[in-house]
Enzyme design. Sequence first.
Site, mmCIF file in Angstrom:
data_model
loop_
_atom_site.group_PDB
_atom_site.id
_atom_site.type_symbol
_atom_site.label_atom_id
_atom_site.label_comp_id
_atom_site.label_asym_id
_atom_site.label_seq_id
_atom_site.Cartn_x
_atom_site.Cartn_y
_atom_site.Cartn_z
ATOM 1 N N GLU A 469 0.824 -1.273 -0.060
ATOM 2 C CA GLU A 469 -0.193 -0.156 0.079
ATOM 3 C C GLU A 469 0.987 1.383 0.042
ATOM 4 O OE1 GLU A 469 -2.838 -0.155 -1.017
ATOM 5 O OE2 GLU A 469 -3.126 -2.345 -0.370
ATOM 6 N N HIS A 472 1.772 2.105 -3.544
ATOM 7 C CA HIS A 472 0.636 3.011 -4.082
ATOM 8 C C HIS A 472 0.990 4.444 -3.389
ATOM 9 C CE1 HIS A 472 -1.720 0.219 -6.044
ATOM 10 N NE2 HIS A 472 -1.951 -0.803 -5.156
ATOM 11 N N HIS A 475 3.525 6.513 -5.392
ATOM 12 C CA HIS A 475 2.894 6.716 -6.601
ATOM 13 C C HIS A 475 1.937 8.211 -6.486
ATOM 14 C CE1 HIS A 475 1.251 4.929 -10.734
ATOM 15 N NE2 HIS A 475 1.926 5.912 -10.769
#
Length: 677
Positions: A469, A472, A475
Site C-alpha cells: 500500500e 501505491h 505513486h
Amino acid sequence: MNPFLSPFNTPFATPPFEEITNAHFLPALEQAIQEGKQEVAAITANPEAPTFENTLEALERSGEKVGLVSGIFFNLNSAETNDEMQALARDISPLLSDYTNDIMLDEALFARIRQVHAQKDQLSLSPEQHTLLDKTYKSFVRNGALLSEAQKQRLREIDKELSQLSLQFGERVLKETNTYSLEITDQKDLAGLPGHAVEAAAAAAKEQGKEGSWLFTLHFPSYIPFMTYADNRQLREQLFRAYGSRAFKGDEQDNQETILKKVGLRQERAQLLGYASHADFVLEERMAESPAKVFEFLETLLGYAKPVARRELEELTQYAHSLGGPQKLERWDIAYYSEKLKMEKYAIDDEMLKPYFKLETVIDGVFQVAGRLYGLQFRPLKGVQVYHPDVQVYEVLDEQQQHMAVFYADFFPRPGKRNGAWMTSFRGQKKVAGENVRPHISIVCNFTKPTATTPSLLTFNEVTTLFHEFGHALHGILADGTYESLSGTSVYWDFVELPSQVLENWVYEKESLDLFARHYQTGEAIPEEMIRKIKASANFMEAYQTVRQIGLARLDMGWHIARAASITDVGAYERELLQDTDLLPPVAGTSTSASFSHIFQGGYSSGYYSYKWAEVLDADAFEFFQERGIFNKDTADLFKKHVLSAGGSEHPMELYKRFRGKEPSPEALLRRTGMLN
C-alpha cells in the site's frame, strides 16, 4: 456553518474532519454540482473558437468541489462508515451519476471537444496534453456521446442503477462480515492458536459483554490466525463456511440477484456503446487491450503453474497424512497444514517473525526505504484533524526540505471499516497557474491491534501488505503532473499495481530488513539465518497461490463476457468457470462471487488479472534494481521519473520502456517464483 462551503482554513488545506458531520455532505454536494454545471455552461457558451485551453483545460479544472466533497465522503464510507452514511450513499451515488452523465452527454460540449480533437495533429501539444485530449475525447465516446437521445437516456438509467447495485453489494458483504462471530467457551478449542490471537479473541468477547469466552470474527486479523493455527478441524470448517457463504444464503443479505442484475446491465451498456462485451469495453483502455489477450496471458501462466501446484498439493497431502491428518484435504485444511509444513521445511513461521515486526518499526522502515530510494522524509504532523483517533498524520518532505504531501495512515480494524487494505487520496496533485498543488494521500489497513500486554506485531504477510500500500502511496506522493486526471495513480488499471508490487520486494532483502526488523523486546536485529529462511520460503506454495489467482481472474473475466448476461444460476456458473483452476473440491453453500467486492463493488471488473500482469512488470523491474543494487540512486531516479512522477501522462508501455530500456518479460516472474523449468 458547512465546512465545505468555504476554503479549508487548516494546515495544508487538509479536511477539517472534526467539523464535518453527515448532515454537511448532501447540501455541499448539491451546491458543488451546481457550480460544476455552471463551469461547464461557461465553456459551451464561450463565443471563441474551441481551443485546447478554453475547452479541454477548462473542463479539466471544472467540478473541483464535486471531487473534494465526494472524495471525502466515499473515503469515509469505506474507512469509518455507519448506517446513516450508508443511507446517504444511496442518495449521493445517483446524484453523481447524473452529474457525470450531464457532462458526458452534453452535445455542445462534445462538439467543442470533437473540433479540437479533429485538429490535434496541427496543434503544438506536449505528450501530456495529447494524452488529456485523447483520453477526454475517448471518455465522451465511451460514455455515449455518439448515441441517439433515446440511447443516451437508457445509458443514464443503467449508470444510476449500476451505482446503486455497487453500494448494495458492498453493504451486504460488510454486514455479513460484521454480523458473524464464532464464540468459543471451552479452552481446549483454542489449542494451536498463538497467544496474541487468543488474547485478541478474549478482548473481542469482553467488548460484546461475553467475558470468559473467546470471539473469532470474519475480519482478517481474527480469521487468518484461526484458519492457520487452530487444531480443531471442525471449527476451522465452521469458520471457513461462514466466510465463504457471505451474501450467499438466499436471505435478505443475498447478493446473487444483485450480481445477475449488475452483469446484465454491464453487458447492455457495453452493447449500447458498440462493444461485444463489458470486458471488451474495459480492456480497450488497458495495457492488455482485449479479452483474448487476457485469456492467453492467464492460460500461459496456468500452463507453468498448474503442474507445480499439483506437486505442491500432493506433498502437502502426504505431509498431512504423516501427522495423522485427513485422507483428503479440504479448503479449511490448506492454511493449517501449509504453515506446519513450511515450519518443518524452513524452520520459520509467523510467530517467530512477528517479534521483529512491531508496527511502529515497520512504518519507520518503509519510511527509511523511501528515503534511501527517493530522498523523502516523513515527519509527524501535529494539529491536523483526523476522522478517527487511530489515524496518524505525517508531512512528507523532499531532499531540499520542500513540502511534498500530507500522508495519513489508518491501520486497525473496526466495525465501520471494510476489510482489506487500500490506498486513496483526499486531494490529488496538479499544477494550476504556476502552483504545484501537492496531494493528501492515505493508506488504510486492517492489522492486528495492540493488546494490554503486546504491541501491534505484524505477520510477514502484513508487512508485505504495508509495503504494497505504501508503494501505491509513493505513486501519489511523488506525482508531478499538470492535470489531476492524469496524475499519480490515474493510470491504466493493469499498470497501477506496479509501484505497489515492486516495493514488496524490499521486504525480502537483507539490506532493507537490516534497517528496521528488530526484536520489539531486545532490540536485536533480525538474524541473518532468519532472512535466508524468509527468502528460501518465499516461493513456498507459490504455484498453488498462482493457480488460485488465475482462477479469480478467470472468474472475473467470465462474469464480463457476453455469455454471462444469460446466466441464471450464480453458483453453477462459478463452478463451471473455476473447474480448470480448482485443485480442491468445491464446498457446497459457498461462493466467491457473492462477496467478490473487487469486481462487483470496486473498480476491478475485467481487471483482476492485473495483479498477475503487474507481477510480471514488478519482477522484471526488480531484476533491474537487483542488477545495480536495490538502493542504487540512478535506478531509483529512473523509476521515479518515468513511473512514479509521470502518472498517466503517456501510455504506460512507453513509460516502462523508458525506465527499463525494453518491454517486460514474463520469464522474470517465472524465474523469481521457481516455475521456469
